[in-house]
Design a protein around this motif. Structure first.
Motif, PDB file in Angstrom:
ATOM      1  N   ASN A 161       0.883  -1.163   0.000  1.00 35.23           N
ATOM      2  CA  ASN A 161       0.000   0.000   0.000  1.00 35.23           C
ATOM      3  C   ASN A 161       0.921   1.213   0.000  1.00 35.23           C
ATOM      4  OD1 ASN A 161      -1.809   2.067   0.520  1.00 35.23           O
ATOM      5  ND2 ASN A 161      -2.092   1.553   2.677  1.00 35.23           N
ATOM      6  N   ASP A 189       4.838  -5.829   7.155  1.00 37.75           N
ATOM      7  CA  ASP A 189       3.398  -5.597   7.228  1.00 37.75           C
ATOM      8  C   ASP A 189       2.752  -6.399   6.099  1.00 37.75           C
ATOM      9  OD1 ASP A 189       0.851  -4.482   6.670  1.00 37.75           O
ATOM     10  OD2 ASP A 189       1.384  -2.636   7.713  1.00 37.75           O
ATOM     11  N   TYR A 192      -2.102  -7.089   3.425  1.00 38.17           N
ATOM     12  CA  TYR A 192      -2.794  -7.342   2.140  1.00 38.17           C
ATOM     13  C   TYR A 192      -2.424  -8.713   1.562  1.00 38.17           C
ATOM     14  CZ  TYR A 192      -3.753  -2.344   2.480  1.00 38.17           C
ATOM     15  OH  TYR A 192      -4.174  -1.101   2.909  1.00 38.17           O
ATOM     16  N   SER A 220      -8.654  -6.813   8.135  1.00 37.84           N
ATOM     17  CA  SER A 220      -9.275  -5.582   7.639  1.00 37.84           C
ATOM     18  C   SER A 220      -9.319  -5.491   6.118  1.00 37.84           C
ATOM     19  CB  SER A 220      -8.515  -4.356   8.143  1.00 37.84           C
ATOM     20  OG  SER A 220      -8.507  -4.313   9.541  1.00 37.84           O
ATOM     21  N   LYS A 221      -8.246  -5.907   5.461  1.00 36.04           N
ATOM     22  CA  LYS A 221      -8.102  -5.615   4.033  1.00 36.04           C
ATOM     23  C   LYS A 221      -8.503  -6.814   3.190  1.00 36.04           C
ATOM     24  CE  LYS A 221      -6.228  -1.830   5.545  1.00 36.04           C
ATOM     25  NZ  LYS A 221      -6.886  -0.549   5.529  1.00 36.04           N
TER      26      LYS A 221
HETATM   27  C1  LIG Z   1      -0.235  -1.205   5.285  1.00 39.81           C
HETATM   28  C2  LIG Z   1      -1.213  -1.050   6.394  1.00 39.81           C
HETATM   29  N1  LIG Z   1      -0.905  -1.507   7.608  1.00 39.81           N
HETATM   30  C3  LIG Z   1      -1.752  -1.390   8.650  1.00 39.81           C
HETATM   31  C4  LIG Z   1      -2.978  -0.792   8.499  1.00 39.81           C
HETATM   32  C5  LIG Z   1      -3.875  -0.678   9.692  1.00 39.81           C
HETATM   33  O1  LIG Z   1      -4.990  -1.490   9.565  1.00 39.81           O
HETATM   34  P1  LIG Z   1      -6.315  -1.157  10.408  1.00 39.81           P
HETATM   35  O2  LIG Z   1      -6.841   0.131   9.824  1.00 39.81           O
HETATM   36  O3  LIG Z   1      -7.238  -2.258  10.187  1.00 39.81           O
HETATM   37  O4  LIG Z   1      -5.925  -0.972  11.831  1.00 39.81           O
HETATM   38  C6  LIG Z   1      -3.344  -0.290   7.248  1.00 39.81           C
HETATM   39  C7  LIG Z   1      -4.630   0.393   7.055  1.00 39.81           C
HETATM   40  O5  LIG Z   1      -4.866   1.082   6.091  1.00 39.81           O
HETATM   41  C8  LIG Z   1      -2.444  -0.427   6.168  1.00 39.81           C
HETATM   42  O6  LIG Z   1      -2.735  -0.001   4.940  1.00 39.81           O
END
Ligand SMILES: Cc1ncc(COP(=O)(O)O)c(C=O)c1O
Length: 371
Positions: A161, A189, A192, A220-221
């Motif tokens: 991202n 991280d 995704y 989440s994603k």
């Molecule tokens: C790369 C990345 N890591 C962590 C997060 C955090 O996830 P959450 O919003 O579910 O806490 C996001 C959220 O956009 C993200 O894009």
């Protein structure tokens, strides 16, 4: 401790729930509670019977087992279930970094990955991705210049991202070898992971390949369940896990019981949810391809290889000013790259939602009347 403004979240807090056409969000299509339970063959009455006491601080044992099953060599004790995925970034930086440690962060990046180490007092060096005509590339000579014996941590996020970049398996191994040679920790991280367009290109998890890695993931994603706030960290190193846990007692203590219950339902319903989201992304990407071809004087399109987002060049004086105007005038939400440690010439598109088609159509109508 200084608090650096969280650009992306401040921007979404302002616009996300008042702008009708969301073209830049990074999550995938979500589900209702009843749909999720039905997928996992769990009756609504079981959720109704859940008690709302404190939960186990490192996570429900069954949830940690389900998470561990997603990896090759992870045991449930190495999993820490979080209060929220974003919490994991904060906890790792607090647990690992001392003032004046040096951290290398692949940029652009979700702002927390840059700001959290900086807030912990570390010196952050940005490692910029290179923009090529047809995609993005890792800049190895730049990493070579940045890394030194003072480098405590390298922070990366793949699938990435906001660019949608995914390294090849050999690049992934090269990165691990560089970290290993320099005795550097890796924060990976993997929020995704699972959204690779070509499943063959799915990388192993860093935690299965490198002892000094700490992996963040969650629902989440890839699963489209950000309202669950379900996430986890995995670290092989026990002393790091203990430090993370101690910081966690100050932030969330233990995960919310309803979130854990529903996270178990999501993980036990296999890969179906993720499969549907990959289909939505592919369909949206084929529409996007036509759109960017029609508007090639305005946009530079570098198709993503994985994930739910892509970073697109835009020929306007300021992408940031453009996005604010667009939200107000057209009700269309794009995200400018300035919030993600990058220039003011790119915007993020998100392809994970079914509403993408309508939002894109709305944006194109606006472009046709204004350009
Ligand atoms: C790369 C990345 N890591 C962590 C997060 C955090 O996830 P959450 O919003 O579910 O806490 C996001 C959220 O956009 C993200 O894009």
């Amino acid at each position: 401790m200084k608090s650096i403004p969280f650009g992306t979240e401040l921007y979404y807090a302002k616009y996300e729930f008042s702008t009708p056409h969301l073209l830049s969000v990074s999550d995938c299509e979500t589900l209702k509670v009843a749909e999720l339970l039905a997928l996992a063959n769990i009756g609504l009455n079981e959720l109704a019977e859940l008690t709302l006491g404190y939960t186990e601080s490192s996570g429900h044992p069954e949830l940690r087992s389900l998470v561990a099953r997603e990896y090759e060599h992870v045991n449930p004790d190495q999993v820490i279930v979080l209060g929220t995925p974003i919490e994991g970034i904060y906890l790792v930086m607090q647990a690992l970094l001392e003032p004046d440690d040096e951290v290398i962060v692949l940029t652009p990046a979700y702002d927390a990955l840059i700001n959290s180490p900086e807030q912990s007092g570390a010196k952050v060096h940005r490692w910029p991705l290179l923009a090529r005509d047809d995609g993005w590339e890792l800049d190895w000579p730049a990493l070579d210049r940045l890394i030194s014996e003072k480098s405590k941590l390298i922070v990366v996020n793949f699938p990435h991202n906001p660019t949608g970049f995914l390294p090849t398996e050999s690049q992934f191994s090269d990165l691990i070898n560089i970290a290993e040679r320099n005795g550097t920790w890796l924060f990976f991280d993997e929020m995704y992971r699972g959204l690779e367009l070509d499943q063959v290109r799915r990388l192993p998890s860093a935690v299965d390949r490198y002892e000094r890695s700490i992996v963040l993931s969650g629902l989440s994603k890839t699963h489209g369940l950000p309202g669950l706030r379900a996430g986890w960290l995995i670290a092989q190193d026990e002393s790091v896990r203990q430090k993370i846990m101690n910081w966690k007692f100050y932030t969330s203590i233990c995960p919310p019981a309803p979130s854990e219950f529903l996270a178990m339902a999501a993980l036990s319903s296999g890969d179906r949810i993720v499969g549907w989201n990959r289909v939505i992304i592919s369909q949206n990407l084929s529409q996007a391809g036509g759109f960017f071809e029609r508007w090639k004087d305005l946009f530079t399109w570098r198709p993503p290889q994985a994930g739910s987002v892509a970073l697109v060049g835009i020929d306007v004086p300021s992408a940031t000013a453009y996005c604010h105007d667009l939200a107000r005038e057209a009700g269309v939400l794009l995200l400018p790259s300035t919030f993600m440690g990058f220039d003011d010439k790119h915007v993020r598109f998100g392809f994970g939602r079914k509403s993408f088609t309508l939002a894109l159509q709305h944006y194109e109508d606006y472009l046709l009347t204004t350009r």
